[in-house]
Design an enzyme around this catalytic site. Structure first.
Site: not given
Ligand code: GLA
Ligand code: GLA
Length: 681
Positions: A168, A326
């Protein structure tokens, strides 16, 4: 190197067929796996539970830099070697992360100057993640050495399927205001404008006498106690997105050099909140577009936001398959109140992404942490272990994905409606003071997308510069920034028989965030109206239109200039002034909506569009049943998702791959998902 099987590399020539290089057989299923948080005995249980749940894909090593490079240049790969081998033996493919999202503490101690600086000049502290400035040369040097060492070690490992670059990018380091960043920003501006005079002209720096005579006079928009130039703000957003992208590219080039055959991605955060990067431009830079999505618990129609987001991601991927890399099995831990998902919601969420083109569904994360700041974030294996609602539902989803595996590799059928959405326009809207703080770049597109989706009408979310050929209707929701070229393209498409809807405050500024002139700017001829003045409304203020519709937030003092009034204000200061207009242009029509409609009125607006543009739903069904069709050259599959607590009728037939039974026209049960291999593709 052994032959790799699923995902694909995006072809740079978009007209050429996509070459599939699968990261798994069928759909990818699994999630972020952090074995470093557990003793090795637990790893064996993990592999067994993965096998039972049908997991075939994990994101590994995401935040593990400090456990791999234990001191400057000292690497310990023992644990990672062992888990890579175990996963391979267990039949689980690895999306190996470059661990650069979380620099080691020793690096922060040695080089605190890599930490980002905020707009007040305060340097952030260690102890979080993404604690680095995208423009830090020192950070880049350490990060690339880590990436190179990792790639050399695992580039030929048989478990490796995909490189997952960092994590991210921009989530916690979207913008930095340091001096080092300031220099990179000045260089970016010089590359963009060539001369400082061109910059002055574009930004309109005559205002407040902010005339620059050299690029090195220009600073990031640090706290000045008052409003910055909107052109400067917008360009700083673009620069910041580019700085993150440049970091991604630097890591990618190291990986490409060492492992030219391994596909590379980085997880995007395309969602319903101000974003951090212009991912449409990034999409061409990854071999596989992948996205993270989290539902917002307080939104009773969060499945609608999910659908809009997934359609945006597919649009960025030019319709190619993409990966949901994710999402959550249940509650997150970062909303004010973190709602657990209801029974069935996990399944519907995952399958909704898959319906809209995802080639897999991965969760953050595999096993719920007991320590660390995410200890109350849900996972596939919760604190309560495998004998839980969440693990059982995730395992059942794994079985469902196997049952529908034949759908993998197909594409989402082209929609009849295109919606124009542009992150750059959304960014322009938040760059500088505007007539109302209630203006929101996502609210209107989302409301229109919801109204279309509830009626079974498919939507492709496109960029304003994309080709509109073949669409019956185009919606242009509050597209604040629009270039003359994009407006001309839209107008030409309407001429040929297209039906457009444009909503308020569209077409107002150019690419430098400067007002085009007479509102609605570059759209005024297409819409056949002239807007003299904006009349934003106060909170809780509403207006009624003479056709019974309701508006809030925004109204405009508008005059007809070729268009007909379909509805006028019946209440408020602008009583009698047109609020909704229709202009006939060539063989098509352009409708303008100058106020912010409530949900009921938005529904009526869409019902009218359905009639005017003769739009057909994906299938005939009750209102509210989510319908998406995926197609291959020889077969089609209809996804029907019932997010409601009542059965909903569907007029379709085929084999429901989820239950393995024949479906004939009839009800889809409350909360259920069916995936029909259609009798007549
Ligand atoms: C993001 C991050 C993860 C985690 C999630 C929690 O997507 O990439 O590492 O912190 O949020 O919702
Ligand atoms: C003050 C300032 C002006 C202008 C207006 C805007 O009066 O003196 O320059 O900024 O506010 O309302």
């Amino acid at each position: 190197m052994q032959a790799r099987s699923t995902f694909f590399s995006r072809s740079t020539d978009l007209a050429a067929p996509t070459e599939f290089r699968r990261i798994s057989d069928g759909f990818a299923f699994g999630g972020d796996y952090s074995p470093e948080q557990w003793p090795e005995e637990v790893w064996l249980e993990d592999i067994e539970l993965m096998r039972r749940a049908g997991v075939n894909s994990v994101n590994l090593g995401v935040f593990s830099w400090g456990l791999i490079e234990v001191a400057d240049g000292v690497f310990d790969f023992g644990w990672l070697d062992r888990i890579m081998d175990l996963l391979h033996e267990g039949g689980v493919g690895v999306n190996l992360a470059t661990p650069t999202a979380a620099p080691p503490i020793w690096l922060h101690k040695a080089h605190p100057e890599i930490l980002p600086v905020d707009d007040h000049g305060i340097r952030k502290a260690q102890g979080g993640r993404l604690g680095w400035s995208p423009s830090s040369a020192t950070f880049r040097r350490y990060a690339l050495r880590m990436v190179e060492t990792l790639a050399e070690r695992y580039g030929k490992h048989p478990a490796l399927r995909l490189w997952h670059v960092s994590n991210e990018l921009g989530n916690e380091n979207a913008q930095c205001f340091s001096d080092e960043t300031g220099q990179a920003w000045q260089q970016w501006l010089e590359r963009k404008f060539g001369t400082v005079q061109a910059l002055n002209d574009a930004w309109g720096t005559a205002f407040w006498g902010h005339h620059y005579t050299a690029f090195d006079q220009i600073q990031p928009p640090r706290y000045s106690g008052t409003g910055h130039n909107p052109g400067l703000l917008l360009d700083f957003e673009r620069f910041s997105s580019d700085a993150l992208l440049e970091h991604y590219r630097a890591e990618r080039e190291v990986l490409r050099r060492i492992t030219p055959d391994v596909p590379i991605t980085t997880n995007f955060m395309v969602q319903n909140h101000p974003g951090v990067a212009d991912y449409r431009g990034w999409a061409a830079e990854v071999d596989l577009v992948s996205n993270d999505h989290y539902t917002i618990g307080t939104d009773p129609e969060r499945h609608g936001e999910l659908a809009f987001c997934a359609d945006r991601v597919r649009g960025m991927a030019s319709g190619d398959p993409w990966l949901l890399i994710e999402h959550s099995t249940s509650a997150v831990n970062w909303q004010p109140r973190n709602r657990a998902k209801s029974p069935g919601e996990l399944t519907r969420n995952s399958l909704a992404h898959i319906a809209r083109g995802a080639e897999g569904a991965l969760f953050f994360q595999w096993r719920q942490s007991t320590a660390g700041s995410e200890q109350f974030h849900s996972a596939v294996v919760p604190h309560g272990g495998a004998d839980t609602k969440v693990y059982r539902e995730a395992a059942a989803l794994g079985a469902t994905l196997k049952a529908i595996a034949e759908v993998a590799g197909s594409r989402v059928e082209k929609a009849s409606v295109a919606m124009l959405f542009d992150y750059d326009a959304a960014t322009a809207l938040r760059s500088g003071r505007k007539p109302s703080v209630d203006l929101d770049s996502v609210a209107v597109p989302l409301a229109l997308h919801r109204a279309l989706t509830a009626r079974g009408i498919a939507v492709d979310v496109l960029h304003p510069s994309d080709d509109l050929t073949g669409y019956a209707a185009v919606v242009v929701p509050t597209l604040f920034l629009m270039t003359a070229d994009d407006a001309a393209r839209l107008a030409a498409w309407v001429e040929t028989g297209g039906h457009a809807i444009v909503t308020y405050f569209s077409g107002i500024v150019n690419e430098h965030n400067r007002v085009h002139g007479q509102y609605p700017g570059v759209l005024r001829d297409l819409l056949g109206v002239r807007v003299e003045e904006f009349f934003p409304l106060f909170e809780n203020e509403a207006v009624t239109l003479d056709n019974g519709w309701t508006g809030s937030l925004w109204t405009e003092l508008m005059h007809l200039d070729g268009a007909n009034a379909l509805a006028s204000y019946a209440t408020g200061e602008l009583t009698g002034v047109p609020a909704v207009t229709l202009n006939t242009v060539g063989a098509g029509t352009a409708q303008y909506v100058a106020t912010h409609l409530d949900a009921r009125s938005t529904g009526a607006l869409i019902d009218d569009l359905i009639e005017r543009a003769a739009l057909r739903p994906v299938a005939v069904a009750d209102h509210g049943l989510e319908l998406v069709r995926r197609v291959s050259p020889t077969q089609s599959w209809l996804f029907a998702l019932n997010h409601s607590s009542e059965p909903l009728q569907l007029e379709a037939s085929g084999i429901d791959l989820v239950s393995g039974t024949t479906f004939t026209p009839g009800p889809v049960a409350a909360g259920a998902v069916i995936v029909l291999r259609e009798d007549t593709p």
